[in-house]
Design a protein around this motif. Structure first.
Motif, PDB file in Angstrom:
ATOM      1  N   PRO B 209      39.408   4.216  37.163  1.00 45.67           N
ATOM      2  CA  PRO B 209      39.633   5.156  38.409  1.00 45.67           C
ATOM      3  C   PRO B 209      38.153   5.342  38.382  1.00 45.67           C
ATOM      4  CG  PRO B 209      40.429   6.323  36.452  1.00 45.67           C
ATOM      5  CD  PRO B 209      40.302   5.422  36.012  1.00 45.67           C
ATOM      6  N   VAL B 210      38.510   6.332  39.627  1.00 47.74           N
ATOM      7  CA  VAL B 210      36.782   6.264  40.822  1.00 47.74           C
ATOM      8  C   VAL B 210      36.833   7.437  41.256  1.00 47.74           C
ATOM      9  CG1 VAL B 210      35.192   5.875  42.704  1.00 47.74           C
ATOM     10  CG2 VAL B 210      36.606   4.019  41.802  1.00 47.74           C
ATOM     11  N   GLY B 211      37.695   8.400  41.609  1.00 52.40           N
ATOM     12  CA  GLY B 211      37.829   9.654  41.879  1.00 52.40           C
ATOM     13  C   GLY B 211      38.865  10.252  42.218  1.00 52.40           C
ATOM     14  N   THR B 212      39.113  10.654  43.540  1.00 54.35           N
ATOM     15  CA  THR B 212      39.798  11.768  44.175  1.00 54.35           C
ATOM     16  C   THR B 212      39.795  11.397  45.772  1.00 54.35           C
ATOM     17  OG1 THR B 212      40.613  12.994  41.753  1.00 54.35           O
ATOM     18  CG2 THR B 212      42.296  12.716  43.496  1.00 54.35           C
ATOM     19  N   ILE B 213      40.546  12.330  46.537  1.00 54.77           N
ATOM     20  CA  ILE B 213      40.156  11.979  47.728  1.00 54.77           C
ATOM     21  C   ILE B 213      40.582  13.497  47.969  1.00 54.77           C
ATOM     22  CG2 ILE B 213      40.873  11.923  50.259  1.00 54.77           C
ATOM     23  CD1 ILE B 213      40.400   9.151  49.022  1.00 54.77           C
ATOM     24  N   THR B 214      39.360  14.599  48.726  1.00 49.80           N
ATOM     25  CA  THR B 214      38.920  15.599  48.969  1.00 49.80           C
ATOM     26  C   THR B 214      39.304  16.070  50.082  1.00 49.80           C
ATOM     27  OG1 THR B 214      37.012  15.625  48.872  1.00 49.80           O
ATOM     28  CG2 THR B 214      37.524  15.902  46.347  1.00 49.80           C
ATOM     29  N   ARG B 215      38.678  15.362  51.012  1.00 48.66           N
ATOM     30  CA  ARG B 215      39.280  15.727  52.437  1.00 48.66           C
ATOM     31  C   ARG B 215      39.445  14.939  53.466  1.00 48.66           C
ATOM     32  NH1 ARG B 215      33.318  16.889  54.861  1.00 48.66           N
ATOM     33  NH2 ARG B 215      33.793  17.073  56.740  1.00 48.66           N
ATOM     34  N   VAL B 216      39.993  14.672  53.938  1.00 48.67           N
ATOM     35  CA  VAL B 216      40.161  13.783  55.353  1.00 48.67           C
ATOM     36  C   VAL B 216      40.431  14.311  56.844  1.00 48.67           C
ATOM     37  CG1 VAL B 216      41.641  11.666  56.017  1.00 48.67           C
ATOM     38  CG2 VAL B 216      41.575  12.282  53.818  1.00 48.67           C
ATOM     39  N   GLU B 217      39.155  13.944  57.502  1.00 49.28           N
ATOM     40  CA  GLU B 217      39.105  14.745  59.017  1.00 49.28           C
ATOM     41  C   GLU B 217      39.157  13.181  59.759  1.00 49.28           C
ATOM     42  OE1 GLU B 217      35.791  17.323  60.173  1.00 49.28           O
ATOM     43  OE2 GLU B 217      36.473  18.285  58.770  1.00 49.28           O
ATOM     44  N   ARG B 218      40.369  13.248  60.654  1.00 43.70           N
ATOM     45  CA  ARG B 218      40.787  11.906  61.217  1.00 43.70           C
ATOM     46  C   ARG B 218      40.319  13.001  63.039  1.00 43.70           C
ATOM     47  NH1 ARG B 218      43.767   9.240  58.810  1.00 43.70           N
ATOM     48  NH2 ARG B 218      45.067  10.201  56.839  1.00 43.70           N
ATOM     49  N   ASP B 219      39.891  12.686  63.764  1.00 43.96           N
ATOM     50  CA  ASP B 219      39.334  12.623  65.046  1.00 43.96           C
ATOM     51  C   ASP B 219      39.411  12.145  65.800  1.00 43.96           C
ATOM     52  OD1 ASP B 219      37.825  13.894  67.372  1.00 43.96           O
ATOM     53  OD2 ASP B 219      35.856  13.895  66.691  1.00 43.96           O
ATOM     54  N   PRO B 220      40.547  12.245  66.744  1.00 43.20           N
ATOM     55  CA  PRO B 220      41.124  11.487  67.701  1.00 43.20           C
ATOM     56  C   PRO B 220      40.340  10.529  68.284  1.00 43.20           C
ATOM     57  CG  PRO B 220      42.574  12.895  67.692  1.00 43.20           C
ATOM     58  CD  PRO B 220      41.585  13.360  67.236  1.00 43.20           C
ATOM     59  N   ALA B 221      38.920  11.074  68.636  1.00 42.07           N
ATOM     60  CA  ALA B 221      37.727  10.536  69.896  1.00 42.07           C
ATOM     61  C   ALA B 221      36.682   9.582  68.753  1.00 42.07           C
ATOM     62  CB  ALA B 221      36.851  11.965  69.696  1.00 42.07           C
ATOM     63  N   GLN B 222      37.299   9.998  66.986  1.00 44.99           N
ATOM     64  CA  GLN B 222      35.907   9.177  66.591  1.00 44.99           C
ATOM     65  C   GLN B 222      36.984   7.886  65.976  1.00 44.99           C
ATOM     66  OE1 GLN B 222      32.794   9.486  65.140  1.00 44.99           O
ATOM     67  NE2 GLN B 222      32.419  10.779  67.385  1.00 44.99           N
ATOM     68  N   THR B 223      36.246   6.602  65.602  1.00 46.10           N
ATOM     69  CA  THR B 223      36.727   5.740  65.217  1.00 46.10           C
ATOM     70  C   THR B 223      37.063   5.609  63.842  1.00 46.10           C
ATOM     71  OG1 THR B 223      35.837   4.011  67.125  1.00 46.10           O
ATOM     72  CG2 THR B 223      37.149   2.704  65.400  1.00 46.10           C
ATOM     73  N   PHE B 224      36.470   6.273  63.101  1.00 46.20           N
ATOM     74  CA  PHE B 224      36.863   6.119  61.564  1.00 46.20           C
ATOM     75  C   PHE B 224      36.917   7.859  61.068  1.00 46.20           C
ATOM     76  CE2 PHE B 224      33.927   2.734  61.930  1.00 46.20           C
ATOM     77  CZ  PHE B 224      34.381   1.888  61.517  1.00 46.20           C
ATOM     78  N   ALA B 225      37.446   7.786  60.213  1.00 45.90           N
ATOM     79  CA  ALA B 225      38.087   9.352  59.753  1.00 45.90           C
ATOM     80  C   ALA B 225      36.439   9.378  58.927  1.00 45.90           C
ATOM     81  CB  ALA B 225      38.941   8.875  58.972  1.00 45.90           C
ATOM     82  N   LYS B 226      36.236  10.756  58.696  1.00 51.63           N
ATOM     83  CA  LYS B 226      35.742  11.482  57.901  1.00 51.63           C
ATOM     84  C   LYS B 226      36.687  11.578  56.346  1.00 51.63           C
ATOM     85  CE  LYS B 226      31.710  13.941  59.649  1.00 51.63           C
ATOM     86  NZ  LYS B 226      31.942  14.403  61.178  1.00 51.63           N
ATOM     87  N   VAL B 227      36.392  10.962  55.452  1.00 55.81           N
ATOM     88  CA  VAL B 227      36.748  10.726  54.314  1.00 55.81           C
ATOM     89  C   VAL B 227      36.083  11.215  52.767  1.00 55.81           C
ATOM     90  CG1 VAL B 227      38.593   9.572  52.818  1.00 55.81           C
ATOM     91  CG2 VAL B 227      38.558   9.390  54.804  1.00 55.81           C
ATOM     92  N   GLU B 228      36.338  12.122  52.316  1.00 57.99           N
ATOM     93  CA  GLU B 228      35.726  12.278  51.178  1.00 57.99           C
ATOM     94  C   GLU B 228      36.096  13.004  49.875  1.00 57.99           C
ATOM     95  OE1 GLU B 228      33.296  16.002  52.041  1.00 57.99           O
ATOM     96  OE2 GLU B 228      32.047  15.014  53.557  1.00 57.99           O
ATOM     97  N   ALA B 229      35.192  12.029  48.772  1.00 57.89           N
ATOM     98  CA  ALA B 229      36.066  11.716  47.327  1.00 57.89           C
ATOM     99  C   ALA B 229      35.361  12.882  46.053  1.00 57.89           C
ATOM    100  CB  ALA B 229      36.804  10.186  46.635  1.00 57.89           C
ATOM    101  N   LYS B 230      35.795  13.186  44.989  1.00 54.85           N
ATOM    102  CA  LYS B 230      35.650  13.865  44.207  1.00 54.85           C
ATOM    103  C   LYS B 230      35.434  12.311  42.902  1.00 54.85           C
ATOM    104  CE  LYS B 230      35.244  18.112  41.638  1.00 54.85           C
ATOM    105  NZ  LYS B 230      35.004  17.306  39.889  1.00 54.85           N
TER     106      LYS B 230
END
Lengths: 158, 339
Positions: B209-230
């Motif tokens: 195990p490396v981490g757990t996803i803590t935040r996923v932020e999808r913006d339709p205008a952006q190609t990439f999602a903002k994803v963070e993990a702990k």
């Protein structure tokens, strides 16, 4: 001050500075940890340039690199530059009142951190956060205290 | 400096110098070692007994779960033998202590009290009790320096455990945060997903195990999602970590598909996927650079034949004209960016 005693004193203060550099501190204090070794190096460059010259600064920098595991030569280069600056303005800075001296030290520390930042940027990801400059500020604030301590001990021994 | 950065010429010098500064580090670490020793020697009986009870409870629980694990491991081994994949579990472990020495606060490095003499090598993976901790960057005689997975100069290839999605987790300079910059807006990832090491880089063994996803932020205008993990590992409070030796998989069995798919005739769906341009067909491989990623459309059904085949998709795309191409034709995975 005979050179031999001066040399021992430089060695001793540098060793203490190195210890202070790696003594564990809480996270927040750690960010503001002053560059002890550099402060000591500046002090000696101002007060005893014949004993602690550029070679001394270079060796200090190399040891620091080995100690905290940075790119070999990164701190050495910055130390040599700062030490050269300090020696160049030695006669002027020495007669400054302590407050002005602290300003001069703040400038030198800023230059030092800029050099480190610059090298970091060349070899990888440099962290461009304001927190990077905190040690320079803390170092300048501590400068008068350090000078007072070192001067007192020096005078007593002399 | 260039010699140190680009080449390994100065390795010996560094090793010698690290041995030179070892006394300093030892000296700073000593009080903490002494206080721990004192603590251990003067704990009273009551405390020892309660600790003993707690530990035996934990051991029992662990053994109960191990019973199932043994059966699973055996099954896994059989399956792996079937598919000719190397088993990349740790061959040897070594518990090391983190020396209580502060290095540069901006770089997440720690000093371990094992070095060359104990067989530590550069690039060796480090785990703690909860997950992947980091890897070795410098080896001295008695000590070695490790980079944490949260260092901004570190990146680790990971897989989302639930969906099998592969990507790269970068350090951020914050001990409690990893950044996953290469996930598209449609990527199948959600808060709470477990990230495990994918083993693609050849540094970290797969599956830890490396981490757990803590935040996923999808913006339709952006190609990439903002994803963070702990990070799973307790990066800030560990004082003991485990160095592991393992046999890295031969080339990359993790992405080289088993022999069966290439022998089996392709389904129309797979053919359709295979005849698409590679960038579209490669449903999930971690994009080596952001420029190839935007075209990835993981949710398009045609581009993703089956959850089990994505690793195969890229190889079938490159060898679309000869379906019986050997499995090893799969392009090598992009080496992960390690410092």
């Amino acid at each position: 001050m005979s050179n031999r005693i001066g040399f021992l004193r430089v060695l001793f203060t540098s060793a203490v500075a190195l210890l202070l550099t790696i003594v564990p501190l809480p996270q927040m204090l750690n960010f503001g940890r002053p560059d002890w070794l550099l402060l000591v190096a500046i002090y000696w460059a101002l007060n005893a340039p014949s004993v602690a010259g550029l070679t001394y600064a270079w060796i200090c920098g190399l040891i620091l690199d080995a100690l905290i595991g940075t790119l070999l030569g990164q701190h050495a280069l910055a130390f040599v530059v700062i030490s050269a600056v300090a020696q160049h303005f030695q006669l002027r800075i020495r007669v400054f009142p302590l407050l002005y001296q602290a300003w001069a030290v703040l400038l030198m520390l800023s230059l030092y951190h800029f050099l480190l930042f610059w090298i970091d940027g060349i070899v990888g990801t440099a962290i461009a956060s304001w927190i990077r400059w905190l040690p320079a500020l803390v170092g300048a604030l501590l400068w008068p205290v350090m000078v007072a301590v070192l001067d007192t001990t020096n005078r007593r021994i002399r | 400096m260039v010699a140190d950065q680009r080449y390994d010429y100065l390795q010996r010098v560094r090793t010698a110098m690290s041995a030179g500064v070892y006394p300093l580090q030892w000296l700073v670490d000593a009080p903490f070692r002494a206080s721990r020793w004192m603590n251990e020697s003067v704990t009273d009986r009551e405390q020892l007994r309660s600790e003993n009870t707690r530990l035996s409870n934990e051991l029992r629980d662990a053994q109960v779960s191990l019973q199932r694990l043994a059966a699973l491991a055996a099954a896994n081994q059989r399956l792996r033998e079937l598919s000719d994949a190397a088993d990349d579990v740790a061959k040897k472990r070594l518990v090391t202590e983190i020396m209580r020495v502060d290095l540069d606060p901006l770089r997440h490095r720690v000093l371990l009290n094992k070095g060359q003499r104990d067989g530590v090598f550069k690039g060796q993976p480090i785990l703690d009790a909860h997950g992947v901790f980091g890897q070795i960057t410098q080896v001295g005689l008695h000590t070695s320096e490790a980079i944490l997975i949260s260092d901004p100069n570190h990146a680790i290839p990971v897989r989302v455990s639930r969906s099998g999605l592969r990507t790269i987790a970068e350090g951020t300079g914050n001990l409690n945060k990893l950044n996953l910059p290469f996930l598209t807006g449609e990527a199948d990832v959600k808060v709470g997903d477990l990230l495990i090491a994918s083993g693609l880089g050849g540094v970290f063994p797969a599956g830890y195990p490396v981490g757990t996803i803590t935040r996923v932020e999808r913006d339709p205008a952006q190609t990439f999602a903002k994803v963070e993990a702990k990070p799973s590992a307790k990066l800030d409070s560990d004082y003991e970590v485990v160095l592991i030796w393992y046999q890295p998989p031969k080339i990359e069995p993790a992405i080289a598909p088993p022999a069966t798919p290439s022998v089996a005739p392709l389904t129309p769906e797979q053919l359709e996927a295979a005849t698409k341009p590679p960038a579209d067909a490669a449903a999930e491989p971690p994009p080596p650079s952001p420029t190839t990623a935007p075209r990835v459309a993981p949710t398009a059904p045609a581009a993703m034949p089956a959850p089990a085949t994505p690793p195969h998709a890229s190889s079938s795309a490159t060898s679309a004209t000869e379906p019986a191409a050997p499995a090893h034709a799969a392009p090598a995975a992009p080496p992960p960016a390690v410092p």
